[in-house]
Structure formats: structure tokens, C-alpha cells
Enzyme design. Structure first.
Site, mmCIF file in Angstrom:
data_model
loop_
_atom_site.group_PDB
_atom_site.id
_atom_site.type_symbol
_atom_site.label_atom_id
_atom_site.label_comp_id
_atom_site.label_asym_id
_atom_site.label_seq_id
_atom_site.Cartn_x
_atom_site.Cartn_y
_atom_site.Cartn_z
ATOM 1 C CB THR B 157 26.023 23.526 41.407
ATOM 2 O OG1 THR B 157 26.390 22.742 40.288
ATOM 3 C CG2 THR B 157 25.087 24.634 40.985
ATOM 4 C CE LYS B 183 26.572 24.194 37.384
ATOM 5 N NZ LYS B 183 25.395 23.267 37.541
ATOM 6 C CB THR B 194 23.102 19.984 35.260
ATOM 7 O OG1 THR B 194 21.858 19.370 35.473
ATOM 8 C CG2 THR B 194 23.214 21.123 36.276
ATOM 9 C CG ASN B 406 24.901 11.747 41.572
ATOM 10 O OD1 ASN B 406 24.354 12.839 41.590
ATOM 11 N ND2 ASN B 406 26.044 11.530 40.937
#
Lengths: 411, 411
Positions: B157, B183, B194, B406
Site C-alpha cells: 500500500t 507489507k 496494518t 498522515n
């Protein structure tokens, strides 16, 4: 109005306006910058006191001393230096903290067991003890009552604003004064961080009830703020009550107790919010207002989870209505809730918008959400629709400036 | 050499080089950017599998499905999309995840209960399920063996680098192949963030032992990394073993078990470090190497406390030898230790320097310390001199770029 009681907030007054207390802040020469760095608070009568200390295993020397001193029946003086934390300073640091108490006692003709000692600033550097000793003598000779005492200024470190408040409440027809001051900025996190908070009041109350009132109040205020998730070595919230208001001694949880408690909660939340909004590099105050939890513990865990999340903080900085991060932070907070019932909204003076509802993203206007989040005070509203408990928590956004600042703090 | 076993690392090989496995990564059209976004892994024989799932209460639809599927005796296929997390998507999202499994089963002529499903990417947006269905058909028709499968690329991602490794070990004279891919990037924190991680091997091992081996290995690798303290809704570490290497079935903790375990630990730590060094906005890999703790739990808590501290991360970004923040972070980590015995050093290829020792700051050359910390891989060495337990943890520095990134992720 705060809840159902009346608190009179008086601008311009501080610690030394409370009956029986005098105070002073001076430039002792501890800080290289030449700013104010030493503060003395004195009660003419023996006062009961309560304090909450950092939960960090690494405790600064003054914290170790105060944890013992606070067990005494009463205290007479508080001495606080900024610019040096006297933490990780070994035996020499401990002796220096003892010396601060002894020097204060000697200058005020009281016992050293009646003195509470505090330090805040850089870690791992020995106090310039001769400068501190000379400063304490100066302070003792310059104490003022009902005058500009500079106390709240002298405890600041990286703070941008002075955090101070003075209120009056009427207890059984006697006016009681309460002054609060705090310093905060970096390393603020639930369970006491680089934060010093002081409340002095002329209320008459037993030590046991003051201690209980203080602990409950700290749990709902300072323990519900988060700047950067770090909990420091020095932080302490202290309350001192000397009884000079001559209200009937509060020795049970009567109406006077409730009124005083509400006033003290008001002050602690006021100071906690000031600390949160003055976080290093912060551009806005973020409030979490959470309702509908199955227990107080769940409500607080969820609220703190949100306010402590770096990703939520960064989204708030970018005014991004990223409810996914809000839900995600609640999800790993340890607080229980049902994601399928939860509702998330954002609110500020520019409006209110629901962004997640009933387990699904709501359809909302991104532009409007961004406008709401762009304001200086933003509330994240949560309803868990699971029970009757609620909690509030406060923090700030995470900005690139925070990182720049903390990449070079010691230099 | 990894400990006392030999692992042969082979460059350029990936998932599809493991005996009995084929794989493919394609551009299905889920990502607006047009990058690769769908990956299929297929085992020609039924394979045993084990997985560790996010501890977040808010679990993505595929996680809910896989938590059931993993209880089956064996699996045959893994389907993974990037660009969309299928999290907070309600009943429709759950049905879409079911559809992914069914479509994969249909395309491969296997049962849908033999398929594990994964998603990673944006939260709260429904999967473009028709695109995904078409993509799965394409994947099934393009599976390759011993060829450039693009699997590790298709699961990325915000990652900057492909995270992939292939090793061989010899177990009872049979060559066993193990391929790993992962990932990571934002929202990486102990207890699954994540992060998606996959290991496929042709080793023959029972499901029970594979499950135990996997859990232990994850605890010492992915659960010891921290990028930003957030734990996500999707993250899962999966291992699949199809037995095609024809080594004697590992059904007890014999020498083959130990050798395979060490190889798998090596791969998981390798991938964990890759994830840590590829944290959003990171400029360096920070490793904590902690020794002398009284228990493994204390060692891990202290190491994770350091690697998770924003203030430590910011100091590492500024190459500031701020041992105070390191001690402070251990102090609130929940791990037990005696500050009076602890020793803190910093190390990189530019040298090693002790900055805190025996409860006191060490006298050290700030310039030298800064040079050590300026390197791309920095180790924070801790010795607690309290016991025999040790732990390692990995993370990255906290940069202004992280916050900028972010603050605008969704846009």
C-alpha cells in the site's frame, strides 16, 4: 454555572490571593535563558495536603521525597524549580532535593518535613544547588500576599502560555477561594506526565476527604489528557487546604463537600485543557466527548485510546475527517464496545457532522467536515449506544513542528 | 549462520519458487493509481495453515472470515487485495469478503472453505466487487510457478520497498524451501498492526506444531515492532505448509522442528525489520537490544516501551543522545527493572558509546554520540543487570514527514 453549582471566576488573581497563603516566583539563575525558574508557596497556618505522583518507575528525587512528606499530617510550604528536573541524578540529586527542603524550612522557620519539593526541566543534570539555595532565601524574603506573585510563570518550561485560574465558591455562607496553576507541554499522557499542577484553597476539610476528592478529580482531568504518549519522571498534582476561610470543617461527604469537589473538578479540567492545547507544536485543542459506554472504565479507555492515537492526532492536524482511525483507536484501546452500534461525529463552532453510524460510514459532505475540523477547538463525539457511562478526554493535534522541536530539545 | 543453523538465502526467488505453490500479482483496477492490487497464492496439495490476527475489536470483514477458515484442517488458496481494507463496511462488506472466497474457489475448482481472504488499504469504503471478481478470474488463469510472480508487489500500500525473502534449509537430508513476504508501513505496533505477512513452505509438519511455531515466532518479531503505536483492523500473519518437500513429517519437537523454527524466526525478524525501516517518513531503522531482565515479559515490555515512545523516536530523528527519554520510556512501560543498575548505550557502525550507567549519566562526547546516531541503522543497547532474559524490538524515527503524510492520507 458548572453543573448545578455556581463558581465565580476572578481574572488576574493567583495563588497569593487565597487567604493565609503567600507566594513568589523569581529568576534564580537556574535557566540559561534567564527566565523565571524558582517558586515558593507558603501557608501561614499548617495545611492539609494530598498529591498524585507519576507512575513511572524512574522517579525524580523530589518525587521520592514528596511521596514520604505527603504522609505527614500537614505541610507549610512548597518549593518548585523549573529548568532542571533533578531526575536520574543519583545520590547527589537526592541530597540536593533534601537540601531544597531544608533550606526552605530554615528560611521560613518551619520544619523540613513540612516542605514539599518539586523540579521540572532537563533530565540527568545536577541542580546548581548553590544557585537554588540563594534563590530560596530570596524567595522567602520576597513572598507576597494579594499581589502579583509570578508563581504560575516561574514553574513554566516549554509552555507557551501561563496556566492559572482563581475561583470562589460559597460553602455554608462562607466564601472559599481556590487558586490553581499548572505547567505542561511535552510528555503529557494519562497517569501523570511532565506536568505539575497545584491547587491551594483556604477551605477547611479533613486530610482524608481532601485526598479522596483529589484522586477522583485527577482521574477525570489530568489522567484524561495526552500530548505524546510519554509519561515523565517528575509529574505530580498537589492540593493544599489551610482552613483560613473558616467554613465549617468538611468532615463528611455533605453538600459543602460536593460543592468544593465540583469547583476543584472545574479547575482541574480547566488546567488539563490548557495543558492539552499548549502541547508542543499543537495548533488545536481536540476534545473527545464519549457517551453510551457500559462502564466508566470502558468509557475512559475508549476516550483515552482516541486522544492518544498518533494517527488520529495527525488526521486532526490535517483537518481530515478520518473516522476510520477513530474507530480503530477505540478498537485497540482495551475498552469494550460494539462497532456495529457506534456513532462518530465531529463538532466545532463551525457545525456538527456525523461520519459513522451503526457499523457503517455515513454519507457526509467532506468539505463541510473539513471546515468543522479546521477550527481551533474540535470535539470528537462518540455515542456507543451500549450503556449510560461517559468520559471526556483532551489532547492536541500532532504537527511536524512537534517532531522538529523534540528532535533537538536538549540542544 | 543464524544461531547454530545454516540458512541459505536465495536472491530473486519468491512465493512461487516453493514446491507445490503457484502465485501471481496483477493490476486488477482496485487502486486509483493503477498499481498492482490483487494477489493469488495456490497450493496444488492441501496445506496446513496457521495465522495470528489483529487484537483490535474493530476487525475487517476478511479477518472475521479467516478466523473461522483457519480452523479447517487445510487450505488451498490465499487471495489478497490491496487498495481497500474492507473494514467498517458492515454486512455488504462481509458479503463481499465471502464473495472473494467463493470466486477464488470457483476459479480454482476448490472449496470456498479452503480459501483465506485478505484486504488492506483504505477503511470504510466498499470493495469494487465486480472488479475484484474479474481480477480473481484473471489471477487464476495467470498463476505461475518458478517465475516472476509479483506477489510481494501486489500486496503493497504505502510501502516504499518490496519485502520478500526466500531461504532453503535441509531437514533430514531433504531441501525445504521457505518464502516470506510482507507489507507494512503506517499503523505498525506490537500485537499486529496494518501489516500482512505470509510465509509459504513445502515443509511437512502437523498443523498443531505449525500453529505453535508460528505464534512463538510472531511474538518475537512482528509483535516487537512499532511505527506509530496504532494497531489496525486488518492485520494478519499467516503461514502455510504443503509438505511437498517430502521431508519426514515433523510431528514432534525434534531437531527438524528446531531447524525449521530457526529459519522461520529468521524470516519473520527479517520482514519485521524491513517493515520497521520502511515506516512512513522514516529515515532510519532503530533497534533495541535489551539484556539482563528478570523475565522475558519484563524484557519485552521494556524493549517495546522504548521503541514505542514518540519522544525517543523524535530524538532518534534528531540524532540526539537523549538517554533520559529511553529510561523514562522503560519506566512507564510496565516492565520491571532497577533504574540504579540500568546501563544505556548507543551503537551503529560508527561506534558505540555508553551514556547512562549505574543510575547516573555517564560522561560522554556529545559529538561522537551524534555521529553514532546519524547512521541509517542505530541500536539502543540496554543492560538491566538484573537477570538473564533479553529481547529485541525494532522501529523507526519519527519525522516531520510522517505527520505531513498522515495528515492527508485519505486525500
Amino acid at each position: 454555572m458548572v453543573g448545578d453549582i455556581t463558581v465565580r471566576i476572578i481574572e488576574g488573581k493567583g495563588i497569593s490571593w487565597v487567604k493565609g497563603f503567600s507566594a513568589i516566583g523569581i529568576k534564580a539563575g537556574i535557566k540559561k535563558s534567564g527566565s523565571m525558574d524558582l517558586c515558593l508557596i507558603y501557608s501561614e497556618k499548617p495545611a492539609v495536603a494530598a498529591a498524585t505522583f507519576t507512575t513511572n518507575i524512574v522517579k525524580a528525587a523530589p518525587v521520592l521525597i514528596d511521596m514520604q512528606q505527603i504522609k505527614q499530617d500537614h505541610v507549610r510550604a512548597l518549593v518548585i524549580n523549573s529548568g532542571n528536573a533533578n531526575a536520574c541524578t543519583g545520590e547527589e540529586g537526592y541530597q540536593n532535593a533534601v537540601t531544597m527542603a531544608e533550606e526552605t524550612a530554615s528560611a521560613l522557620a518551619i520544619k523540613s518535613s513540612e516542605v514539599l519539593v518539586y523540579s521540572t526541566g532537563i533530565i540527568g543534570v545536577q541542580l546548581p544547588i548553590d544557585i537554588v539555595k540563594a534563590g530560596i532565601k530570596t524567595c522567602a524574603s520576597q513572598l507576597v500576599h494579594e499581589a502579583d506573585d509570578h508563581a504560575a510563570e516561574a514553574i513554566m518550561t516549554t509552555d507557551n502560555i501561563i496556566k492559572s485560574i482563581f475561583v470562589e465558591v460559597v460553602l455554608s455562607e462562607k466564601t472559599v477561594s481556590i487558586a490553581g496553576m499548572a505547567k505542561g507541554s511535552g510528555m503529557i499522557h494519562p497517569n501523570m506526565a511532565t506536568m505539575l499542577s497545584y491547587i491551594v484553597t483556604d477551605a477547611a476539610i479533613t486530610k482524608a476527604l481532601l485526598t479522596e476528592m483529589h484522586k477522583t478529580s485527577v482521574d477525570g482531568s489530568y489522567n484524561m489528557i495526552s500530548i505524546d504518549g510519554d509519561t515523565s519522571t517528575n509529574d505530580t498534582a498537589t492540593i493544599v487546604a489551610n482552613g483560613c476561610a473558616e467554613n465549617p470543617l468538611i468532615d463528611s461527604k455533605n453538600q459543602d463537600y460536593d460543592q468544593l469537589k465540583e469547583a476543584i473538578d472545574f479547575i482541574n479540567v480547566f488546567l488539563a485543557k490548557k495543558i492539552a492545547s499548549d502541547g508542543e507544536g499543537a495548533t488545536k485543542l481536540v476534545e473527545v466527548d464519549l457517551k453510551g459506554a457500559v462502564s466508566l472504565a470502558d468509557a475512559r479507555l475508549c476516550a483515552r485510546g482516541i486522544i492518544s492515537s498518533n494517527l488520529v492526532k495527525a488526521a486532526m492536524h490535517g483537518s481530515d475527517a478520518n473516522w476510520g482511525r477513530v474507530l480503530c483507536a477505540m478498537g485497540y484501546s482495551g475498552g469494550g464496545f460494539d462497532p456495529a452500534k457506534a456513532e462518530v461525529s465531529f463538532k466545532s463552532w463551525a457545525g456538527e457532522i456525523t461520519v459513522f453510524s451503526g457499523g457503517m460510514p455515513a454519507i457526509f459532505d467532506e468539505e463541510q467536515a473539513c471546515q468543522i475540523l479546521k477550527q481551533e477547538v474540535v470535539t470528537i463525539l462518540i455515542n456507543l449506544y451500549d450503556g449510560d457511562f461517559e468520559a471526556k478526554a483532551w489532547g492536541c493535534d500532532l504537527s511536524p513542528e512537534y517532531v522538529k522541536f523534540n528532535g533537538s530539545y536538549r540542544s
